[in-house]
Design an enzyme around this catalytic site. Structure first.
Site, PDB file in Angstrom:
ATOM      1  CG  ASP A  41       7.555 -16.541  43.031  1.00 20.00           C
ATOM      2  OD1 ASP A  41       8.645 -17.136  43.016  1.00 20.00           O
ATOM      3  OD2 ASP A  41       7.365 -15.445  42.478  1.00 20.00           O
ATOM      4  CG  ASP A  42      10.891 -16.687  45.858  1.00 22.92           C
ATOM      5  OD1 ASP A  42      11.022 -17.275  44.771  1.00 22.92           O
ATOM      6  OD2 ASP A  42      11.352 -15.555  46.081  1.00 22.92           O
ATOM      7  CB  CYS A  67      11.436 -16.519  39.045  1.00 23.41           C
ATOM      8  SG  CYS A  67      11.212 -16.090  40.772  1.00 23.41           S
ATOM      9  NE  ARG A  99       8.129 -18.419  38.155  1.00 20.51           N
ATOM     10  CZ  ARG A  99       7.045 -18.443  38.928  1.00 20.51           C
ATOM     11  NH1 ARG A  99       5.840 -18.463  38.384  1.00 20.51           N
ATOM     12  NH2 ARG A  99       7.153 -18.419  40.232  1.00 20.51           N
ATOM     13  CE  LYS A 138       7.625 -14.823  39.171  1.00 21.88           C
ATOM     14  NZ  LYS A 138       8.493 -14.699  40.359  1.00 21.88           N
ATOM     15  CG  HIS A 174       9.499 -13.916  35.873  1.00 21.37           C
ATOM     16  ND1 HIS A 174      10.132 -14.029  37.092  1.00 21.37           N
ATOM     17  CD2 HIS A 174      10.118 -12.896  35.227  1.00 21.37           C
ATOM     18  CE1 HIS A 174      11.083 -13.130  37.190  1.00 21.37           C
ATOM     19  NE2 HIS A 174      11.091 -12.427  36.068  1.00 21.37           N
ATOM     20  CB  SER A 190       9.148 -11.037  40.475  1.00 22.19           C
ATOM     21  OG  SER A 190       9.757 -12.200  40.013  1.00 22.19           O
ATOM     22  CG  HIS A 225       8.811 -13.237  44.888  1.00 23.68           C
ATOM     23  ND1 HIS A 225       9.177 -11.919  45.064  1.00 23.68           N
ATOM     24  CD2 HIS A 225       9.728 -13.773  44.029  1.00 23.68           C
ATOM     25  CE1 HIS A 225      10.263 -11.674  44.346  1.00 23.68           C
ATOM     26  NE2 HIS A 225      10.614 -12.785  43.712  1.00 23.68           N
ATOM     27  CG  ASP A 270       9.581 -19.987  41.793  1.00 23.79           C
ATOM     28  OD1 ASP A 270       9.500 -20.061  43.048  1.00 23.79           O
ATOM     29  OD2 ASP A 270       9.920 -18.934  41.212  1.00 23.79           O
ATOM     30  CG  ASN A 271      12.916 -19.880  43.428  1.00 25.59           C
ATOM     31  OD1 ASN A 271      12.569 -19.287  42.417  1.00 25.59           O
ATOM     32  ND2 ASN A 271      12.736 -19.356  44.638  1.00 25.59           N
ATOM     33  CE  LYS A 276      14.457 -15.690  44.087  1.00 21.85           C
ATOM     34  NZ  LYS A 276      13.319 -14.769  44.134  1.00 21.85           N
TER      35      LYS A 276
HETATM   36 MG    MG Z   1      10.682 -17.740  42.701  1.00 22.61          MG
END
Ligand code: MG
Length: 467
Positions: free
Chosen positions: A40-41, A80, A84, A137, A139, A162, A237, A289-290, A310
């Site tokens: 994540d991130d 996010c 996803r 996660k 989301h 998150s 994240h 994811d980003n 992001k």
């Molecule tokens: Mg993310």
């Protein structure tokens, strides 16, 4: 002499039937396993094998050396929730109502979620007899009917959104100050098993370790049948949390510690696959994811030489590490310049599992098979970059045109230039030198492809705006 002949015929028939049966069993046993590891991130520049000078990621570096490392791999969105939705359905979030210009992601109180009529990778593979598990996660919704167990997963273990949500304002310093020395009780997040909350607040320092242990048990428990494991880490994240074994061990500070623990986790997963003799029948894909959340200073990651992070449709927002691993099957090496995306995982897995793509809906993903297993350049040369529900930019081969620009998280207005900005992503991956004036024909070609793409989008109920 008649009896032995009859007996021989009978024996041949029986042996034939046994062999057909055996072939069927081995065909079923040969269905490959799929493991998606989703950070994540995590930014494009945050791994050793992507050039980071002070974060050590030996397990991911080995995975990349044994497998395929992509230079031009894209998350389906720069934030996010829509990212996803894209990965798990093979469809851009605008098609499922999982993107919005009013709320960029889902929140704990959101009433929407991934609609029941969307087909996830898990739904499709479960119908083929796969065991399916989501760890980490989610989301994509918390209201009934939107959790992983309603979307094809046999089991779920994780924080359903998150890790910076549910801030408990009675604890710790105010605002962003709480993030610099985060304590787990500052965020009242639920840890869930299936539909039940089993811990609150979730002890975030142990998350990566527990997600890893859960994933290892799932692999071991399903070694005799095909499985799909979706391991979506809550980290790196913000707020950053790390196990005590990794705290203070990286030259890159807390962020580096967190990424190095995730690297350890990847090592555990691959080692389990090797030990259980599943490595030659399992496709593992690692990605993010980003891009990095740059407004969090050194608690955010790095997009390397890419522009922005992001939230943005500059490449730093969506171009992410992408590593495919399947020893003996996935071509080892670096694949340069071929565009691929998380959107492509759904059709790639379906092809490998022998599941026909549903015909009643539009897909944005394409099968990555030629790229992964052949000598081909891949099936994709066009990629639209969405900010919420609008195409801000699009890439065609080496060129990328920006029809609209806006800073990732600033209050500045959207700029829609009369002549779109154009960059050569081969020569100029950092998007520094606008070459629009030299290539009006390329801009028109990309504009036409964007129009065709937009014409395929059908209006649906917005899930992020549901109150
Ligand atoms: Mg993310």
């Amino acid at each position: 002499m008649q009896t032995p002949l009859r007996f021989t015929r009978w024996l041949v028939l029986v042996l034939g039937l046994v062999m057909v049966g055996a072939l069927e069993v081995s065909a079923a046993a040969k269905l490959p396993n799929f493991v998606v590891i989703f950070a994540d991130d995590l930014g494009y520049g945050d791994l050793g094998c992507y050039g980071h000078p002070t974060i050590r990621t030996p397990n991911l570096d080995r995975m990349a050396a044994e497998g395929m490392r992509f230079t031009d791999f894209y998350a389906s969105a720069p934030v996010c929730t829509p990212s996803r939705a894209g990965l798990l359905t093979g469809r851009l979030a605008v098609r499922s109502g999982m993107a919005s210009s009013k709320r960029r992601v889902l929140f704990p109180e959101s009433k929407g979620g991934l609609p029941a009529n969307e087909i996830t990778t898990a739904t499709a593979l479960k119908a083929k007899g796969y065991a399916t598990a989501a760890v980490g996660k989610w989301h994509l919704g918390v209201v009934p009917g939107t959790l992983p167990t309603s979307h094809g997963f046999d089991s779920y273990f994780g924080i359903p959104y998150s890790n910076d949500m549910n801030r408990d304002n009675t604890k710790g310093p105010k605002g962003r100050e709480a993030f610099w020395e985060p304590k787990t009780e500052y965020w009242n997040n639920p840890l869930m098993r299936n539909e039940e909350i089993i811990e609150r607040p979730a002890d975030q320092n142990t998350l990566t370790k527990r997600y890893t242990q859960e994933s290892v048990s799932i692999i071991k428990a399903n070694k005799d049948k095909p499985f799909f494991l979706y391991l979506a880490h809550n980290l790196p994240h913000v707020p950053l949390f790390v196990g005590k074994e990794y705290r203070g061990t990286s030259r890159r500070g807390l962020y580096g510690d967190v990424v190095e623990e995730i690297d350890w986790s990847v090592g555990q997963i691959l080692e389990t696959l090797r030990k259980e003799k599943l490595a030659d029948n399992t496709l593992v894909f690692f990605t993010s994811d980003n891009g990095p959340w740059l407004i969090f200073n050194d608690h955010g990651g790095s997009a390397g030489l890419l522009k922005e992070g992001k939230g943005s449709t500059w490449d730093g927002g969506q171009r992410v590490p992408g590593i495919a691993w399947w020893p003996g099957k996935v071509r080892a090496g670096v694949v340069e310049g071929s565009i691929a995306s998380t959107l492509d995982l759904f059709p790639t897995f379906m092809k490998l599992a022998g599941v026909a793509m549903p015909k009643d809906r539009e897909y944005d993903g394409v099968d990555m098979g030629p790229l992964l297993f052949g000598k081909g350049k891949g099936n994709r040369d066009f990629f639209p970059y969405y900010r919420d529900v609008e195409v801000y930019a699009a890439r065609l081969g080496q060129y990328k045109a920006h029809f609209a620009t806006k800073s990732a998280y600033g209050k500045d207005p959207v700029v829609r230039p009369e002549i779109p900005e154009l960059y050569d992503m081969g020569v100029d991956p950092g998007e520094q030198f606008n070459i629009a004036k030299q290539h009006p024909d390329v801009i028109e070609k990309i504009r036409e492809l964007v129009k065709q793409h937009e014409a395929s989008i059908k209006p649906v109920e917005n899930q992020l705006e549901k109150q």
